[in-house]
Write an enzyme that holds these catalytic residues in place. Structure first.
Site, PDB file in Angstrom:
ATOM      1  N   GLY A   1      42.169  39.000  44.062  1.00  0.00           N
ATOM      2  CA  GLY A   1      41.200  37.913  44.119  1.00  0.00           C
ATOM      3  C   GLY A   1      41.183  37.067  45.364  1.00  0.00           C
ATOM      4  O   GLY A   1      40.252  36.275  45.554  1.00  0.00           O
TER       5      GLY A   1
ATOM      6  N   GLU B   1      47.438  42.764  42.901  1.00  0.00           N
ATOM      7  CA  GLU B   1      46.348  43.754  42.893  1.00  0.00           C
ATOM      8  C   GLU B   1      45.271  43.400  43.920  1.00  0.00           C
ATOM      9  O   GLU B   1      44.097  43.262  43.574  1.00  0.00           O
ATOM     10  CB  GLU B   1      45.694  43.810  41.500  1.00  0.00           C
ATOM     11  CG  GLU B   1      46.623  44.162  40.364  1.00  0.00           C
ATOM     12  CD  GLU B   1      45.930  44.044  38.990  1.00  0.00           C
ATOM     13  OE1 GLU B   1      44.773  43.578  38.923  1.00  0.00           O
ATOM     14  OE2 GLU B   1      46.565  44.404  37.989  1.00  0.00           O
ATOM     15  N   PRO B   2      45.629  43.227  45.186  1.00  0.00           N
ATOM     16  CA  PRO B   2      44.605  42.834  46.162  1.00  0.00           C
ATOM     17  C   PRO B   2      43.664  43.990  46.499  1.00  0.00           C
ATOM     18  O   PRO B   2      44.076  45.140  46.560  1.00  0.00           O
ATOM     19  CB  PRO B   2      45.426  42.450  47.392  1.00  0.00           C
ATOM     20  CG  PRO B   2      46.660  43.285  47.289  1.00  0.00           C
ATOM     21  CD  PRO B   2      46.943  43.430  45.823  1.00  0.00           C
ATOM     22  N   GLY B   3      42.408  43.672  46.678  1.00  0.00           N
ATOM     23  CA  GLY B   3      41.434  44.665  47.135  1.00  0.00           C
ATOM     24  C   GLY B   3      40.836  44.175  48.441  1.00  0.00           C
ATOM     25  O   GLY B   3      41.241  44.560  49.541  1.00  0.00           O
TER      26      GLY B   3
ATOM     27  N   ARG C   1      25.999  44.250  48.450  1.00  0.00           N
ATOM     28  CA  ARG C   1      26.479  42.871  48.300  1.00  0.00           C
ATOM     29  C   ARG C   1      25.426  41.798  48.614  1.00  0.00           C
ATOM     30  O   ARG C   1      25.301  40.847  47.857  1.00  0.00           O
ATOM     31  CB  ARG C   1      27.755  42.639  49.120  1.00  0.00           C
ATOM     32  CG  ARG C   1      28.908  43.592  48.748  1.00  0.00           C
ATOM     33  CD  ARG C   1      30.250  43.147  49.302  1.00  0.00           C
ATOM     34  NE  ARG C   1      30.745  41.994  48.588  1.00  0.00           N
ATOM     35  CZ  ARG C   1      30.716  40.777  49.033  1.00  0.00           C
ATOM     36  NH1 ARG C   1      30.272  40.527  50.252  1.00  0.00           N
ATOM     37  NH2 ARG C   1      31.143  39.774  48.292  1.00  0.00           N
TER      38      ARG C   1
ATOM     39  N   TYR D   1      24.703  39.694  45.269  1.00  0.00           N
ATOM     40  CA  TYR D   1      25.361  38.379  45.177  1.00  0.00           C
ATOM     41  C   TYR D   1      24.831  37.391  46.206  1.00  0.00           C
ATOM     42  O   TYR D   1      25.421  36.340  46.394  1.00  0.00           O
ATOM     43  CB  TYR D   1      26.873  38.507  45.427  1.00  0.00           C
ATOM     44  CG  TYR D   1      27.567  39.647  44.739  1.00  0.00           C
ATOM     45  CD1 TYR D   1      27.703  39.689  43.354  1.00  0.00           C
ATOM     46  CD2 TYR D   1      28.126  40.690  45.487  1.00  0.00           C
ATOM     47  CE1 TYR D   1      28.368  40.736  42.742  1.00  0.00           C
ATOM     48  CE2 TYR D   1      28.794  41.736  44.877  1.00  0.00           C
ATOM     49  CZ  TYR D   1      28.903  41.748  43.498  1.00  0.00           C
ATOM     50  OH  TYR D   1      29.567  42.786  42.906  1.00  0.00           O
TER      51      TYR D   1
ATOM     52  N   CYS E   1      12.277  50.209  48.798  1.00  0.00           N
ATOM     53  CA  CYS E   1      11.084  49.496  48.332  1.00  0.00           C
ATOM     54  C   CYS E   1      11.427  48.387  47.354  1.00  0.00           C
ATOM     55  O   CYS E   1      11.082  48.450  46.171  1.00  0.00           O
ATOM     56  CB  CYS E   1      10.118  50.496  47.709  1.00  0.00           C
ATOM     57  SG  CYS E   1       9.674  51.734  48.920  1.00  0.00           S
ATOM     58  N   GLU E   2      12.161  47.414  47.812  1.00  0.00           N
ATOM     59  CA  GLU E   2      12.492  46.228  47.025  1.00  0.00           C
ATOM     60  C   GLU E   2      12.617  45.046  47.979  1.00  0.00           C
ATOM     61  O   GLU E   2      13.225  45.180  49.050  1.00  0.00           O
ATOM     62  CB  GLU E   2      13.849  46.391  46.316  1.00  0.00           C
ATOM     63  CG  GLU E   2      13.888  47.511  45.319  1.00  0.00           C
ATOM     64  CD  GLU E   2      14.563  47.127  44.022  1.00  0.00           C
ATOM     65  OE1 GLU E   2      14.707  45.923  43.723  1.00  0.00           O
ATOM     66  OE2 GLU E   2      14.922  48.071  43.306  1.00  0.00           O
TER      67      GLU E   2
ATOM     68  N   TYR F   1      34.141  46.845  48.798  1.00  0.00           N
ATOM     69  CA  TYR F   1      32.932  46.806  47.984  1.00  0.00           C
ATOM     70  C   TYR F   1      31.684  47.149  48.800  1.00  0.00           C
ATOM     71  O   TYR F   1      30.602  46.628  48.553  1.00  0.00           O
ATOM     72  CB  TYR F   1      32.786  45.445  47.283  1.00  0.00           C
ATOM     73  CG  TYR F   1      34.035  45.068  46.517  1.00  0.00           C
ATOM     74  CD1 TYR F   1      34.403  45.779  45.381  1.00  0.00           C
ATOM     75  CD2 TYR F   1      34.889  44.047  46.958  1.00  0.00           C
ATOM     76  CE1 TYR F   1      35.569  45.472  44.692  1.00  0.00           C
ATOM     77  CE2 TYR F   1      36.057  43.739  46.271  1.00  0.00           C
ATOM     78  CZ  TYR F   1      36.391  44.451  45.140  1.00  0.00           C
ATOM     79  OH  TYR F   1      37.547  44.147  44.461  1.00  0.00           O
TER      80      TYR F   1
HETATM   81  N1  LLP Z   1      42.295  43.546  39.745  1.00  0.00           N
HETATM   82  C1  LLP Z   1      41.282  43.582  38.851  1.00  0.00           C
HETATM   83  C2  LLP Z   1      41.596  43.760  37.435  1.00  0.00           C
HETATM   84  C3  LLP Z   1      39.962  43.466  39.291  1.00  0.00           C
HETATM   85  O1  LLP Z   1      38.973  43.499  38.409  1.00  0.00           O
HETATM   86  C4  LLP Z   1      39.688  43.301  40.673  1.00  0.00           C
HETATM   87  C5  LLP Z   1      38.323  43.179  41.164  1.00  0.00           C
HETATM   88  C6  LLP Z   1      40.775  43.284  41.569  1.00  0.00           C
HETATM   89  C7  LLP Z   1      42.062  43.399  41.071  1.00  0.00           C
HETATM   90  C8  LLP Z   1      40.609  43.139  43.052  1.00  0.00           C
HETATM   91  O2  LLP Z   1      40.047  41.912  43.404  1.00  0.00           O
HETATM   92  P1  LLP Z   1      39.936  41.494  44.950  1.00  0.00           P
HETATM   93  O3  LLP Z   1      41.338  41.279  45.477  1.00  0.00           O
HETATM   94  O4  LLP Z   1      39.228  42.583  45.677  1.00  0.00           O
HETATM   95  O5  LLP Z   1      39.148  40.246  44.923  1.00  0.00           O
HETATM   96  N2  LLP Z   1      31.897  43.755  43.826  1.00  0.00           N
HETATM   97  C9  LLP Z   1      32.312  42.401  44.027  1.00  0.00           C
HETATM   98  C10 LLP Z   1      33.772  42.205  43.710  1.00  0.00           C
HETATM   99  C11 LLP Z   1      34.120  42.603  42.292  1.00  0.00           C
HETATM  100  C12 LLP Z   1      35.587  42.482  41.987  1.00  0.00           C
HETATM  101  C13 LLP Z   1      35.912  43.108  40.695  1.00  0.00           C
HETATM  102  N3  LLP Z   1      37.306  43.078  40.377  1.00  0.00           N
HETATM  103  C14 LLP Z   1      32.010  41.991  45.470  1.00  0.00           C
HETATM  104  O6  LLP Z   1      31.453  42.804  46.212  1.00  0.00           O
HETATM  105  O7  LLP Z   1      32.238  40.852  45.862  1.00  0.00           O
END
Ligand code: LLP
Length: 416
Positions: A241, A275-277, A314, A318, A344-345, A372
C-alpha cells in the site's frame, strides 16, 4: 513533476545506457520499458530500510506479473503475494519459490486452494469463515496441512482513491477484529489447518504514515490478545500500500515506514511479511508512444497517440495522474493539450491540459507505469497488447513480444 527513470544527457534521453529514441525505432510503439537497475536498487533499498525486522518481502504480483520481472525479484530473495492460481503458476514459471508465497483474495476457488496446498505455500490469507472451512476440507482431502493467517480489516481510512481503499468496514476484504477471534478459535480445532499468522492490507497508493500506524497498532494489540487465548501468531503480514510520487505527493520514505512499524512491533518475536507492489515497481516503467496526430480545435487541442486506455487504464479508471514528456527536442510552440488514445471512448486519455511543445511523429513517454500498467491492460477495440522490454545497462531484452492479430482471436471460432 516526479523524478523519472528517463534522464537527459546532452540533449538526448536515456533509460540506463540506451537512447530511448533508439528503443522506439528498433521495437516500435506502444512499448512498455522497464529499468533492471531501478527495480534492483528499489528492492535493495526497501529491504535495507527494514534491516532491523528482516522481513520477507512478498511482491504483489498483480502490480506487474511479467515473469522476467518476477524472476529478477526472486533472484534477490523476494517472496510473492498472489491472488489467483494463475499468479501462482507465474511464480513457478518465473522460478520463484512457492514456499515464499502468501495467497490473498476473497474468492479462492477449490482448484486454486488445492494447487496452492500442493505447492506448500507459506500461508493463505483467509478472508471469510466460508473460506476457512473450504481450505480445511481441501487440505484434508489432500492429506496435508494448510498454513493460514486471518486477514483482519482494521477499519482505518487509508485516505486514498475509494476504488483502491480496502481497510474500511464497508469494504469486501477481510473480517473485523471480533470475527477474526472467532475464526482463530474455529481454526484451532481444525485438524488440517495450521495457524501461522495474521494479515491486513488497508489500501493502495497511501501517502501518509498514520493509516499504517493505526492499523499496525490495532493488529499488534490483537496479536497480544490472541496470545492470552492460547493462540500463538508467528508472522505478521502488514500488506502493501505504500504510495509513490506521481505528481506532487510526498509519501513516507521506506525508512520512515520501516521505523514506524519497527517501533510498534517492539521486541515481540514476530516474523514480518510485507506485500509491496507499486512502491517496488511503479517508478521502474515507462510507456513509449508515438504522437500520430495533433488536432487543434476551437476550445481544445488534442495530441492523439498510438497507445490507449487498453494499454494503461489508470487515468481512465481512477483519473490518475502520470507525467508525460516529449523525447524529441525542438522549438515548437508550447501549447496545452489533452493527450488521448485512438479508442472510441471519451475516457481514453493519458493526461489533460498538459503544456507541451510537440509535433506529429514525436515520441512521448508516459511515466511511472511500472505498477498496474501492463498488468491491467486489455484488448479493447481489438488492439494487440504492447511489447514489454527490460533494459539492462546497454542491452534491450524483449520480455514479452508484441501481440499479433492471431493472439486476438486465439480460441475463438465461428459456427460450422
Ligand atoms: N496486498 C494485497 C492483498 C493487495 O490487494 C494489494 C493491492 C497489494 C498487496 C499491493 O498494494 P500496493 O503496494 O501495490 O499498493 N489498480 C490500482 C491498485 C490496486 C491495488 C490492489 N491491491 C491502481 O492502479 O492504482
Amino acid at each position: 513533476m516526479s523524478q523519472s527513470m528517463i534522464y537527459s544527457n546532452k540533449g538526448a534521453f536515456f533509460i540506463e545506457n540506451v537512447p530511448v529514441i533508439q528503443i522506439a525505432e528498433d521495437y516500435g510503439t506502444p512499448a512498455y520499458v522497464y529499468s533492471k537497475k531501478i527495480i534492483e536498487n528499489t528492492y535493495t533499498i526497501f529491504k535495507e530500510s527494514f534491516h532491523k525486522l528482516d522481513p520477507l518481502i512478498c511482491f504483489a504480483v498483480k502490480a506487474n506479473s511479467n515473469i522476467a520481472i518476477l524472476n529478477l525479484l526472486a533472484r534477490h530473495g523476494a517472496g510473492f503475494d498472489i491472488v489467483s492460481g494463475g499468479e501462482l503458476k507465474r511464480i513457478i514459471a518465473a522460478k520463484g519459490d512457492p514456499k515464499k508465497v502468501v495467497f490473498s483474495g476473497i474468492g479462492k476457488s477449490i482448484e486454486e486452494i488445492g494447487l496452492a496446498i500442493s505447492h506448500n505455500i507459506l500461508a493463505f490469507n483467509v478472508e471469510s469463515e466460508g473460506e476457512l472451512y473450504r481450505i480445511q476440507s481441501v487440505a484434508k482431502s489432500l492429506n496435508k496441512k494448510a498454513a493460514i493467517s486471518i486477514r483482519v480489516n482494521p477499519n482505518v481510512d487509508a485516505k486514498t482513491h475509494p476504488y483502491i481503499s480496502t481497510g474500511l468496514k464497508d469494504n469486501k476484504f477481510g473480517v473485523d477484529e471480533n470475527q477474526s477471534i472467532k475464526l482463530y478459535q474455529l481454526a484451532k480445532d481444525m485438524d488440517s489447518i495450521d495457524i501461522k499468522g495474521i494479515d491486513c492490507h488497508i489500501g493502495s497508493q497511501i501517502t501518509e504514515i498514520e493509516p499504517f500506524i493505526d492499523s499496525t497498532k490495532k493488529l499488534v494489540s490483537l496479536i497480544d490478545h490472541l496470545k492470552t487465548l492460547g493462540i500463538n501468531i508467528e508472522h505478521f503480514d502488514i500488506g502493501g500500500g505504500l504510495g509513490i510520487n506521481y505528481k506532487d505527493e510526498s509519501p513516507p520514505s521506506f525508512t520512515d515506514y520501516a521505523v514506524a512499524i519497527d517501533q510498534i512491533i517492539g521486541n515481540r518475536k514476530l516474523k514480518v511479511i510485507l506485500e509491496p507492489g507499486r512502491s517496488l515497481i511503479g517508478k521502474a516503467g515507462a510507456l513509449l508512444t508515438n504522437l500520430e496526430y495533433i488536432k487543434e480545435g476551437s476550445s481544445k487541442n488534442f495530441a492523439i497517440v498510438d497507445a490507449a486506455m487498453n494499454d494503461l487504464m489508470r487515468p481512465s479508471l481512477y483519473d490518475a495522474y502520470h507525467g508525460i514528456i516529449n523525447l524529441n527536442t525542438h522549438q515548437s510552440e508550447q501549447k496545452e493539450y489533452d493527450i488521448v488514445g485512438p479508442v472510441c471512448e471519451t475516457g481514453d486519455f493519458f493526461g489533460k491540459k498538459r503544456l507541451l511543445s510537440i509535433k506529429d511523429g514525436d515520441l512521448l513517454a508516459v511515466l511511472d507505469v511500472g505498477a498496474y500498467g501492463m498488468s491491467m491492460s486489455s484488448n479493447y477495440n481489438s488492439r494487440p497488447r504492447a511489447i514489454e522490454l527490460l533494459i539492462d545497462n546497454n542491452k534491450v531484452h524483449v520480455i514479452r513480444e508484441r501481440e499479433t492479430f492471431d493472439h486476438l482471436i486465439m480460441g475463438e471460432s465461428i459456427l460450422p
